[in-house]
Design a protein around this motif. Sequence first.
Motif, short mmCIF file in Angstrom:
data_model
loop_
_atom_site.label_atom_id
_atom_site.label_comp_id
_atom_site.label_asym_id
_atom_site.label_seq_id
_atom_site.Cartn_x
_atom_site.Cartn_y
_atom_site.Cartn_z
N LEU A 259 0.77 -1.29 -0.01
CA LEU A 259 -0.02 0.20 -0.01
C LEU A 259 0.77 1.44 0.04
O LEU A 259 0.66 2.30 -0.73
CB LEU A 259 -0.88 0.09 1.31
CG LEU A 259 -2.06 -1.28 1.10
CD1 LEU A 259 -2.89 -0.95 2.50
CD2 LEU A 259 -2.73 -1.26 -0.04
N GLY A 260 2.02 1.27 0.72
CA GLY A 260 2.94 2.54 0.79
C GLY A 260 2.33 3.58 1.31
O GLY A 260 1.01 3.83 1.82
N GLY A 261 3.10 4.77 1.08
CA GLY A 261 2.45 5.86 1.13
C GLY A 261 2.01 6.03 2.65
O GLY A 261 2.69 5.64 3.63
N GLU A 262 1.05 7.11 2.92
CA GLU A 262 0.24 7.30 4.16
C GLU A 262 -0.44 6.24 4.66
O GLU A 262 -1.52 6.03 3.98
CB GLU A 262 -0.07 8.76 4.39
CG GLU A 262 -0.72 9.06 5.81
CD GLU A 262 -1.30 10.39 5.63
OE1 GLU A 262 -1.81 10.73 6.84
OE2 GLU A 262 -1.38 11.14 4.50
N LEU A 263 0.02 5.40 5.65
CA LEU A 263 -1.14 4.39 5.85
C LEU A 263 -2.01 4.63 7.10
O LEU A 263 -1.62 5.24 7.79
CB LEU A 263 -0.15 3.14 6.51
CG LEU A 263 0.99 2.41 5.64
CD1 LEU A 263 1.60 1.27 5.90
CD2 LEU A 263 -0.14 1.85 4.23
N THR A 264 -3.25 4.45 6.65
CA THR A 264 -4.37 4.81 7.51
C THR A 264 -5.10 3.58 7.72
O THR A 264 -5.11 2.93 6.68
CB THR A 264 -5.00 6.08 7.18
OG1 THR A 264 -5.83 5.84 6.05
CG2 THR A 264 -4.10 7.27 7.04
N PRO A 265 -6.11 3.32 8.56
CA PRO A 265 -7.33 2.44 8.46
C PRO A 265 -8.15 2.71 7.25
O PRO A 265 -8.27 1.67 6.57
CB PRO A 265 -8.22 2.92 9.72
CG PRO A 265 -7.14 3.39 10.46
CD PRO A 265 -6.17 4.12 9.96
N GLY A 301 7.47 -2.54 -4.08
CA GLY A 301 6.80 -1.17 -3.78
C GLY A 301 7.67 -0.07 -3.61
O GLY A 301 7.31 1.05 -4.26
N LEU A 302 8.54 -0.33 -3.03
CA LEU A 302 9.57 1.15 -2.55
C LEU A 302 10.22 1.46 -3.97
O LEU A 302 10.64 2.78 -4.20
CB LEU A 302 10.67 0.64 -1.51
CG LEU A 302 9.92 0.60 -0.08
CD1 LEU A 302 11.16 0.03 0.81
CD2 LEU A 302 9.63 1.90 0.47
N LYS A 303 10.68 0.56 -4.78
CA LYS A 303 11.46 0.95 -6.14
C LYS A 303 10.25 1.44 -7.19
O LYS A 303 11.02 2.19 -8.14
CB LYS A 303 12.28 -0.35 -6.59
CG LYS A 303 13.24 -0.67 -5.61
CD LYS A 303 13.77 -1.95 -6.20
CE LYS A 303 14.92 -2.74 -5.33
NZ LYS A 303 15.36 -3.62 -5.96
N ALA A 304 9.05 1.13 -7.01
CA ALA A 304 8.39 1.70 -8.09
C ALA A 304 8.13 3.19 -8.07
O ALA A 304 8.50 3.83 -7.27
CB ALA A 304 6.92 1.07 -7.71
#
Length: 304
Positions: A259-265, A301-304
């Motif tokens: 999911l990456g980025g800002e993780l929220t519920p 995901g981090l490399k994308a």
Amino acid sequence: MTIRFDGRVAIVTGAGNGLGRVHALELAKLGARLVINDFGGSRDGKSGGSSSEAALAVVEEIKALGGAAIANGANVADFEQVSAMVEQAKAEFGRVDILINNAGILRDKTLSKMDMADFRAVVDVHLMGSAYCTKAVWDTMREQNYGRILMTTSAAGLFGNFGQANYGAAKMAVAGLMNMLAIEGKKNDIRVNTLAPIAATRMTEDVMPEALLKAVRPEQVTPGALYLVSEDAPSKVILGAGAGVFSSVRLVETAPVYLGGELTPDTVAAHFAQISDWSTAVPRDDANQQVAAFFETAMKGLKA
């Protein structure tokens, strides 16, 4: 090749009645020498006990068939008693090749009405009893470089059932115990499997419809149990068995989703359909495979 157990020594717990009795009789017919363990208690474990009358009756049945067997009244929830049982088996027969953890009790209630002492009692017999018996035979099997161990689970543990929180928790736990021991026992040819039976016994006489009870006999389950403790048995298998029907059960996991980025519920909720896409599911051989899959997904995901 016909499966036989000549020269093998088997301990079957809870073998005075029901499935355990049939497992023991069929092992004896195929050449095994038996330790018939039965505490002699009631189905809920609250009365009786410390008596092996039921076990002695099965021993006599086996001797009438020309087999060899001894009775033991150990409480599987008592490690000292279980250890003494294994020593008795070795003194009588010289070895222990097979352990079938079959003993069990029922104290069914919804969790809201259940006394925690009843929760603990059921877990002690099903889970701790299986762990104690397995621990008691483990070093012997390692020394022999041979062992076959069978746990007994239930659909209640694997899939859930109303009013059986204690039983279901314990029965799911023995499958987890199998997962660990199958890995630990591999180098010494100790194979560990789990049976998920459906059979008419005193454990199920009032939790199954009468028509189903008439259709499911212990004799239709035991062939699966004996395969799982045979010389060429697989390991780390859960086998469903009942009414002449067999299945294999395993845990699977969907493909990991980054999911990456800002993780929220809200992020998890938005992607939950993708996360729970069972068409992507695969089994894992061990925990390391799951960890590796997560790290690989994260790195991509981090490399994308």
